[in-house]
Design a protein around this motif. Structure first.
Motif, PDB file in Angstrom:
ATOM      1  N   GLU A 152       5.143  -3.742   2.593  1.00 24.10           N
ATOM      2  CA  GLU A 152       4.842  -2.234   3.085  1.00 24.10           C
ATOM      3  C   GLU A 152       3.595  -2.011   3.219  1.00 24.10           C
ATOM      4  O   GLU A 152       2.872  -2.281   2.341  1.00 24.10           O
ATOM      5  CB  GLU A 152       5.796  -1.421   2.104  1.00 24.10           C
ATOM      6  N   ARG A 154       1.361   1.650   3.502  1.00 32.15           N
ATOM      7  CA  ARG A 154       1.771   3.066   3.292  1.00 32.15           C
ATOM      8  C   ARG A 154       0.010   3.617   2.825  1.00 32.15           C
ATOM      9  O   ARG A 154      -0.627   3.018   2.316  1.00 32.15           O
ATOM     10  CB  ARG A 154       2.714   3.653   2.069  1.00 32.15           C
ATOM     11  N   GLN A 156      -0.139   5.198   0.315  1.00 34.84           N
ATOM     12  CA  GLN A 156      -0.668   4.870  -1.133  1.00 34.84           C
ATOM     13  C   GLN A 156      -1.232   3.594  -1.417  1.00 34.84           C
ATOM     14  O   GLN A 156      -2.082   3.365  -2.422  1.00 34.84           O
ATOM     15  CB  GLN A 156       0.799   5.123  -1.863  1.00 34.84           C
ATOM     16  N   CYS A 159      -2.924   2.070   3.910  1.00 33.85           N
ATOM     17  CA  CYS A 159      -2.783   1.409   5.218  1.00 33.85           C
ATOM     18  C   CYS A 159      -3.842   1.860   6.215  1.00 33.85           C
ATOM     19  O   CYS A 159      -4.608   2.590   5.718  1.00 33.85           O
ATOM     20  CB  CYS A 159      -1.452   2.064   5.719  1.00 33.85           C
ATOM     21  N   GLU A 200       1.786   3.450   9.158  1.00 28.82           N
ATOM     22  CA  GLU A 200       2.618   3.119   8.112  1.00 28.82           C
ATOM     23  C   GLU A 200       3.438   1.954   8.845  1.00 28.82           C
ATOM     24  O   GLU A 200       3.838   2.182   9.979  1.00 28.82           O
ATOM     25  CB  GLU A 200       3.203   3.879   7.481  1.00 28.82           C
TER      26      GLU A 200
END
Ligand SMILES: O=C(O)CCC(=O)C(=O)O
Length: 254
Positions: A152, A154, A156, A159, A200
């Motif tokens: 993933e 993101r 956070q 990305c 993302e």
């Protein structure tokens, strides 16, 4: 079912925005296999690697001997590192789409990107707004990079952030700093930065982006390393300038 090529609308979108994301382009099993290789090489610090300290980006350790200085930021030479990366980078789903964006004769540059980005939770740095072409030397500033998410991606975990359409803009030199990063302190740049989008991604998603597209990224604020496989391509007719870093390694014909 994922189309095996871009639609004409998508090609037009790439020309307008300077990027495209193909969701689920690479099977999850392939991503897991590539991630296992990257994790193995990261654990062994298998050379050639680039350390966070080498980037000298904001937040990076000041030297290789400082705490976190030997945090690996990039596993370099991905094409030669493992057949899995080489196969993915030259595979039909990648090559077909690149031919649509670049032309019939596509080559992979082993001199640029050609790496697995390993954004670590502990010591990751901030990448300011830049165009990849700033330090590359080709006859034409027309190259396309692929960014395959192995996990993933993101906000956070840092990305990529993109400025859509910025690959077609021209900038007075004073809008950039000495290292050719976009200066966030200028009003005219701030207005442009307000248009940013976060790319993302889920595992298997592939971002295609133009070498003149401004992009940036934040730190990884999660507990897990973020792995992304990144390659750069150009038309066979668009040669790297001889004697430059761009011509330092042989290109690979797709
Ligand atoms: O993941 C990041 O921090 C961005 C890397 C990047 O923009 C680059 O290598 O050109």
């Amino acid at each position: 079912m994922i189309a095996d090529r871009f639609s004409s609308e998508e090609v037009a979108q790439f020309e307008r925005d300077g990027y495209l994301i193909v969701r689920g382009m690479t099977p999850r099993a392939t991503c897991a296999a590539l991630k296992a290789v990257a994790e193995r090489d990261l654990a062994a610090q298998q050379n050639p690697v680039e350390y966070e300290a080498d980037t000298q980006y904001p937040g990076a350790p000041p030297s290789r001997d400082a705490p976190g200085g030997r945090t690996v930021r990039r596993l370099l030479q991905a094409y030669a590192r493992d057949t899995g990366f080489a196969q993915w980078s030259t595979s039909a789903p990648v090559a077909t789409r690149l031919q649509q964006l670049i032309g019939p004769r596509v080559e992979l540059s082993q001199a640029h990107h050609n790496c697995v980005m390993t954004k670590s939770p502990s010591y990751s740095s901030v990448t300011h707004w830049h165009r990849d072409i700033r330090y590359w030397s080709f006859e034409r500033a027309e190259l396309v990079s692929t960014w395959l998410a192995l996990g993933e991606e993101r906000l956070q975990n840092g990305c990529l952030l993109l400025l859509p359409g910025s690959h077609r803009m021209t900038f007075k030199p004073e809008r950039l700093d000495a290292a050719q990063f976009l200066r966030p302190d200028l009003d005219e740049n701030r207005a442009l930065l307000d248009t940013q989008i976060a790319a993302e991604l889920a595992p298997g998603d592939v971002l295609f982006f133009h070498c003149r597209l401004f992009h940036a990224a934040g730190r990884n604020q999660t507990a897990e390393t973020k792995f992304s496989v990144v390659f750069t391509y150009h038309a066979a007719e668009n040669h790297p300038l001889s004697g430059t870093r761009s011509a330092a390694l042989p290109d690979v014909r797709l």
